[in-house]
Design a protein around this motif. Structure first.
Motif, PDB file in Angstrom:
ATOM      1  N   ILE A 103      53.232  13.628   7.927  1.00  0.00           N
ATOM      2  CA  ILE A 103      51.791  13.670   7.699  1.00  0.00           C
ATOM      3  C   ILE A 103      51.427  15.101   7.318  1.00  0.00           C
ATOM      4  CG2 ILE A 103      49.516  13.448   8.751  1.00  0.00           C
ATOM      5  CD1 ILE A 103      50.624  11.287  10.555  1.00  0.00           C
ATOM      6  N   PRO A 104      50.854  15.315   6.139  1.00  0.00           N
ATOM      7  CA  PRO A 104      50.504  16.673   5.714  1.00  0.00           C
ATOM      8  C   PRO A 104      49.517  17.327   6.679  1.00  0.00           C
ATOM      9  CG  PRO A 104      50.365  15.133   3.872  1.00  0.00           C
ATOM     10  CD  PRO A 104      50.534  14.314   5.107  1.00  0.00           C
ATOM     11  N   ALA A 105      49.685  18.617   6.880  1.00  0.00           N
ATOM     12  CA  ALA A 105      48.827  19.354   7.805  1.00  0.00           C
ATOM     13  C   ALA A 105      47.402  19.469   7.266  1.00  0.00           C
ATOM     14  CB  ALA A 105      49.404  20.740   8.051  1.00  0.00           C
TER      15      ALA A 105
ATOM     16  N   ASP B  29      44.834  -1.672  12.501  1.00  0.00           N
ATOM     17  CA  ASP B  29      45.784  -1.309  11.451  1.00  0.00           C
ATOM     18  C   ASP B  29      47.062  -0.675  12.000  1.00  0.00           C
ATOM     19  OD1 ASP B  29      43.905  -2.115   9.519  1.00  0.00           O
ATOM     20  OD2 ASP B  29      42.946  -0.150   9.567  1.00  0.00           O
ATOM     21  N   ILE B  30      47.065  -0.340  13.274  1.00  0.00           N
ATOM     22  CA  ILE B  30      48.219   0.374  13.818  1.00  0.00           C
ATOM     23  C   ILE B  30      49.453  -0.517  13.869  1.00  0.00           C
ATOM     24  CG2 ILE B  30      49.127   1.538  15.862  1.00  0.00           C
ATOM     25  CD1 ILE B  30      46.325   2.667  16.330  1.00  0.00           C
ATOM     26  N   LEU B  31      49.314  -1.765  14.324  1.00  0.00           N
ATOM     27  CA  LEU B  31      50.474  -2.660  14.400  1.00  0.00           C
ATOM     28  C   LEU B  31      51.116  -2.879  13.028  1.00  0.00           C
ATOM     29  CD1 LEU B  31      51.100  -5.800  16.505  1.00  0.00           C
ATOM     30  CD2 LEU B  31      51.425  -5.919  14.049  1.00  0.00           C
ATOM     31  N   PRO B  32      50.377  -3.295  12.002  1.00  0.00           N
ATOM     32  CA  PRO B  32      51.038  -3.498  10.704  1.00  0.00           C
ATOM     33  C   PRO B  32      51.611  -2.213  10.103  1.00  0.00           C
ATOM     34  CG  PRO B  32      48.659  -3.807  10.515  1.00  0.00           C
ATOM     35  CD  PRO B  32      48.973  -3.735  11.966  1.00  0.00           C
ATOM     36  N   THR B  33      51.008  -1.069  10.400  1.00  0.00           N
ATOM     37  CA  THR B  33      51.558   0.199   9.917  1.00  0.00           C
ATOM     38  C   THR B  33      52.892   0.482  10.579  1.00  0.00           C
ATOM     39  OG1 THR B  33      49.316   1.048   9.559  1.00  0.00           O
ATOM     40  CG2 THR B  33      51.107   2.658   9.661  1.00  0.00           C
ATOM     41  N   LEU B  34      52.962   0.255  11.888  1.00  0.00           N
ATOM     42  CA  LEU B  34      54.225   0.459  12.603  1.00  0.00           C
ATOM     43  C   LEU B  34      55.271  -0.561  12.177  1.00  0.00           C
ATOM     44  CD1 LEU B  34      52.924   1.281  16.195  1.00  0.00           C
ATOM     45  CD2 LEU B  34      53.674   2.872  14.408  1.00  0.00           C
ATOM     46  N   ALA B  35      54.831  -1.764  11.838  1.00  0.00           N
ATOM     47  CA  ALA B  35      55.770  -2.767  11.327  1.00  0.00           C
ATOM     48  C   ALA B  35      56.429  -2.265  10.045  1.00  0.00           C
ATOM     49  CB  ALA B  35      55.049  -4.082  11.083  1.00  0.00           C
TER      50      ALA B  35
ATOM     51  N   ASP C 114      44.489  -9.273  11.316  1.00  0.00           N
ATOM     52  CA  ASP C 114      43.454  -8.695  10.464  1.00  0.00           C
ATOM     53  C   ASP C 114      43.760  -7.275  10.000  1.00  0.00           C
ATOM     54  OD1 ASP C 114      41.417 -10.917  10.800  1.00  0.00           O
ATOM     55  OD2 ASP C 114      41.806 -10.377  12.882  1.00  0.00           O
ATOM     56  N   GLY C 115      44.695  -6.610  10.662  1.00  0.00           N
ATOM     57  CA  GLY C 115      45.014  -5.241  10.319  1.00  0.00           C
ATOM     58  C   GLY C 115      45.800  -5.116   9.026  1.00  0.00           C
ATOM     59  N   LYS C 116      45.767  -3.919   8.459  1.00  0.00           N
ATOM     60  CA  LYS C 116      46.477  -3.612   7.221  1.00  0.00           C
ATOM     61  C   LYS C 116      47.365  -2.390   7.424  1.00  0.00           C
ATOM     62  CE  LYS C 116      43.882  -6.656   4.995  1.00  0.00           C
ATOM     63  NZ  LYS C 116      44.434  -7.948   4.491  1.00  0.00           N
ATOM     64  N   ASN C 117      48.385  -2.276   6.621  1.00  0.00           N
ATOM     65  CA  ASN C 117      49.256  -1.104   6.638  1.00  0.00           C
ATOM     66  C   ASN C 117      48.502   0.082   6.042  1.00  0.00           C
ATOM     67  OD1 ASN C 117      51.252   0.822   6.347  1.00  0.00           O
ATOM     68  ND2 ASN C 117      52.366  -0.296   4.748  1.00  0.00           N
ATOM     69  N   ILE C 118      48.250   1.119   6.856  1.00  0.00           N
ATOM     70  CA  ILE C 118      47.508   2.285   6.377  1.00  0.00           C
ATOM     71  C   ILE C 118      48.412   3.520   6.247  1.00  0.00           C
ATOM     72  CG2 ILE C 118      45.259   1.501   7.212  1.00  0.00           C
ATOM     73  CD1 ILE C 118      45.663   3.476   9.613  1.00  0.00           C
ATOM     74  N   TRP C 119      49.713   3.299   6.048  1.00  0.00           N
ATOM     75  CA  TRP C 119      50.609   4.441   5.962  1.00  0.00           C
ATOM     76  C   TRP C 119      50.238   5.367   4.799  1.00  0.00           C
ATOM     77  CZ3 TRP C 119      52.948   7.832   8.377  1.00  0.00           C
ATOM     78  CH2 TRP C 119      53.880   8.674   7.778  1.00  0.00           C
ATOM     79  N   LYS C 120      49.772   4.823   3.683  1.00  0.00           N
ATOM     80  CA  LYS C 120      49.385   5.675   2.552  1.00  0.00           C
ATOM     81  C   LYS C 120      48.219   6.585   2.925  1.00  0.00           C
ATOM     82  CE  LYS C 120      51.108   2.909  -1.312  1.00  0.00           C
ATOM     83  NZ  LYS C 120      50.758   2.219  -2.571  1.00  0.00           N
ATOM     84  N   LEU C 121      47.347   6.102   3.796  1.00  0.00           N
ATOM     85  CA  LEU C 121      46.266   6.958   4.268  1.00  0.00           C
ATOM     86  C   LEU C 121      46.803   8.014   5.231  1.00  0.00           C
ATOM     87  CD1 LEU C 121      43.392   4.388   5.003  1.00  0.00           C
ATOM     88  CD2 LEU C 121      43.810   5.672   2.907  1.00  0.00           C
ATOM     89  N   LEU C 122      47.635   7.586   6.155  1.00  0.00           N
ATOM     90  CA  LEU C 122      48.176   8.518   7.142  1.00  0.00           C
ATOM     91  C   LEU C 122      49.041   9.600   6.494  1.00  0.00           C
ATOM     92  CD1 LEU C 122      49.197   6.101  10.025  1.00  0.00           C
ATOM     93  CD2 LEU C 122      47.724   8.090  10.288  1.00  0.00           C
TER      94      LEU C 122
ATOM     95  N   GLY D 109      48.666  10.902   3.706  1.00  0.00           N
ATOM     96  CA  GLY D 109      47.878  11.800   2.872  1.00  0.00           C
ATOM     97  C   GLY D 109      47.956  11.547   1.394  1.00  0.00           C
ATOM     98  N   LYS D 110      48.482  10.395   0.995  1.00  0.00           N
ATOM     99  CA  LYS D 110      48.547  10.075  -0.420  1.00  0.00           C
ATOM    100  C   LYS D 110      47.173   9.654  -0.920  1.00  0.00           C
ATOM    101  CE  LYS D 110      53.374   8.632  -0.177  1.00  0.00           C
ATOM    102  NZ  LYS D 110      54.343   7.527  -0.343  1.00  0.00           N
ATOM    103  N   LYS D 111      46.923   9.882  -2.210  1.00  0.00           N
ATOM    104  CA  LYS D 111      45.646   9.467  -2.793  1.00  0.00           C
ATOM    105  C   LYS D 111      45.589   7.944  -2.763  1.00  0.00           C
ATOM    106  CE  LYS D 111      44.295  13.626  -4.068  1.00  0.00           C
ATOM    107  NZ  LYS D 111      43.087  14.285  -3.542  1.00  0.00           N
ATOM    108  N   SER D 112      44.750   7.422  -1.895  1.00  0.00           N
ATOM    109  CA  SER D 112      44.730   5.973  -1.719  1.00  0.00           C
ATOM    110  C   SER D 112      43.386   5.526  -1.176  1.00  0.00           C
ATOM    111  CB  SER D 112      45.836   5.546  -0.758  1.00  0.00           C
ATOM    112  OG  SER D 112      45.757   4.170  -0.475  1.00  0.00           O
ATOM    113  N   LYS D 113      42.991   4.358  -1.573  1.00  0.00           N
ATOM    114  CA  LYS D 113      41.796   3.734  -1.024  1.00  0.00           C
ATOM    115  C   LYS D 113      42.187   2.902   0.194  1.00  0.00           C
ATOM    116  CE  LYS D 113      38.868   5.231  -4.110  1.00  0.00           C
ATOM    117  NZ  LYS D 113      37.781   6.170  -3.732  1.00  0.00           N
ATOM    118  N   SER D 114      41.230   2.631   1.045  1.00  0.00           N
ATOM    119  CA  SER D 114      41.502   1.819   2.221  1.00  0.00           C
ATOM    120  C   SER D 114      42.022   0.445   1.819  1.00  0.00           C
ATOM    121  CB  SER D 114      40.225   1.654   3.060  1.00  0.00           C
ATOM    122  OG  SER D 114      40.426   0.681   4.072  1.00  0.00           O
ATOM    123  N   PRO D 115      43.092  -0.039   2.461  1.00  0.00           N
ATOM    124  CA  PRO D 115      43.585  -1.384   2.151  1.00  0.00           C
ATOM    125  C   PRO D 115      42.601  -2.483   2.544  1.00  0.00           C
ATOM    126  CG  PRO D 115      44.713  -0.488   4.057  1.00  0.00           C
ATOM    127  CD  PRO D 115      43.910   0.629   3.479  1.00  0.00           C
TER     128      PRO D 115
END
Length: 456
Positions: free
Chosen positions: A330-332, A344-350, A363-371, A373-379
């Motif tokens: 995760i970028p500083a 979103d934590i469970l599907p991200t950890l999956a 209902d959760g989504k994988n938010i690894w792209k957000l975590l 720091g990549k340029k990404s919109k919310s899933p």
């Protein structure tokens, strides 16, 4: 084979190896979950009087989410959502669970602990559980190898039929008969290990220190294997307690003392990860279950600049401070303004552990792209829903910067980008947006009721 070809093969092999390693590595996971902490009650979220150097430094070394939500404005439903990746209504935990009452989180639900245990993780729950106090609902029935903490809120009482350790420590003149009686003793709660009471009533002023000690022991014991630690602090739920080391030290009174001790606890965990050389393989997430109590005299937290408190579906009841750190991944000093949630934590950890998602819909989504720091919109396409704890009523929806809230047939539309405090109802000015968002609420709620989890 010429020299250029050899170099290309080596470079390709090295690149493939790095990618494979990043996909197959099993990161340690620590979730630090506080109880009733306000949006503003961290230095990097604007607290003027509470000092949180460790959390501030965690944000400096990682990412801060400004639009991160709990799935409920009260305790039990929000915890069910975190652990299952689903809205509370979908998993049947829609209200606060009390001691000696029926119900809890079904042990047939796939929790984060169940999912990671299947990947040979060591799993521990330390702190507040609050998802049922009967054997079939306790942490050890829901994927955790070990449990140490209070099974519910610290203002409750004891379950009279709970198992009691042979070596139980009785305090304040209590006896086994004190437990077995049906008398409600508000705030006299047990400390439980696995499924047995080991202290009654627990000395609440020592809780944060003792939870921290147990957490550090678990980390040290499992430093050579992947582990999942769910540290769910009992504070700052009322009644508030701080240890002598922190009592009277904060400029924000007792509430500030409590938060500053939790900040110390977080610092001890981060220092331990660094000293063991595993901070670059450990994802640490800090957030809260719901907003603060609406209390005066320094007993409650602050959700400013948000409107509302615990128990309601204004932003202050459900938008939470969230900080995550994973050195090297995760970028500083990153700030994310996209919509995300505890679900979103469970599907991200999956995704990060190559685990299978639950068979039943979540209902959760994988938010690894957000975590990351990549340029990404919310899933979620910036869509989030606000369920109230009373009878699991859907009271609101957020789409982009618009939020529609309907309570007791009173319709309110807010532009959160311009009006984060929800002070200006513009529903009459934008009837088409109201109609569109209302239909989204109706459709989503219908799907929720149709696809609730059912087990034999």
């Amino acid at each position: 084979m010429n020299k250029v070809a050899v170099i290309l093969i080596v470079v390709f092999s090295w690149s493939y190896s790095i990618k494979a390693q990043s996909k197959t590595a099993k990161p340690n996971v620590i979730i630090i979950f506080t109880d009733d902490q306000g949006y503003q009650d961290v230095g990097v979220f604007g607290s003027p009087l509470i000092s949180t150097p460790n959390l501030d430094n965690m944000a400096k070394n990682g990412i801060k989410f400004t639009d991160f939500y709990s799935a409920s404005p009260v305790c039990s439903p929000s915890r069910a959502a975190l652990l299952t990746g689903a809205y509370p209504a979908r998993v049947g935990v829609t209200s606060v669970l009390w001691p000696n009452r029926p119900g809890g989180l079904s042990n047939q639900e796939l929790t984060i602990a169940d999912m990671l245990k299947a990947k040979n993780y060591a799993t521990a729950c330390i702190g507040k559980w609050h998802l049922g106090d009967k054997d079939e609902y306790m942490p050890t029935a829901n994927g955790f190898d070990s449990y140490y903490g209070i099974p519910y809120s610290n203002d409750m009482s004891v379950y009279p039929q709970a198992k009691v350790s042979e070596n139980i420590l009785f305090r304040e003149g209590m006896t086994i008969d004190s437990i077995r009686q049906e008398k409600w003793r508000k705030g006299k709660v047990p400390l439980t290990q696995q499924d047995e009471i080991i202290e009654y009533p627990v000395d609440q002023s020592s809780l944060t220190q003792r939870y921290t000690k147990k957490a550090l022991e678990f980390i040290n014991e499992n430093k050579e294997q992947p582990f999942f630690l769910y540290l769910a602090h009992s504070m700052p739920h009322i009644p508030l307690y701080a240890s002598p080391d922190f009592l009277g030290k904060s400029k924000r009174g007792l509430y500030g003392d409590v938060i500053e001790e939790i900040d110390w606890s977080t610092g001890e965990i981060l220092k331990t990860l660094e000293s063991l050389g595993i901070e670059d393989n450990t994802l640490v997430i800090f957030t809260s279950d719901n907003g603060p109590w609406d209390l005066k005299n320094g007993q409650g937290g602050s959700a400013l600049p948000l409107r509302g408190f615990k128990f309601d579906t204004f932003e202050g009841g459900m938008r939470e401070p969230m900080i995550a750190q994973w050195k090297g991944k995760i970028p500083a000093s990153t700030v994310c303004n996209e919509l995300a949630s505890t679900i979103d934590i469970l599907p991200t950890l999956a995704y990060l552990t190559d685990s299978e998602l639950p068979e039943k819909p979540i209902d959760g989504k994988n938010i690894w792209k957000l975590l990351s720091g990549k340029k990404s919109k919310s899933p979620h396409k910036k869509e989030g829903f606000y369920y109230h704890n009373k009878n699991s009523i859907l009271e609101g929806v957020r789409k982009d910067h618009w939020k529609l809230r309907i309570v007791d047939d009173k319709v309110a539309l807010y532009n959160l980008e311009e009006d984060i405090s929800e002070s200006n109802n513009v529903a009459s000015q934008y009837p088409k947006i109201v109609k569109k968002l209302h239909k989204m609420m109706i459709d989503f709620d219908a799907d929720m009721k149709k696809n609730q989890h059912q087990f034999n």
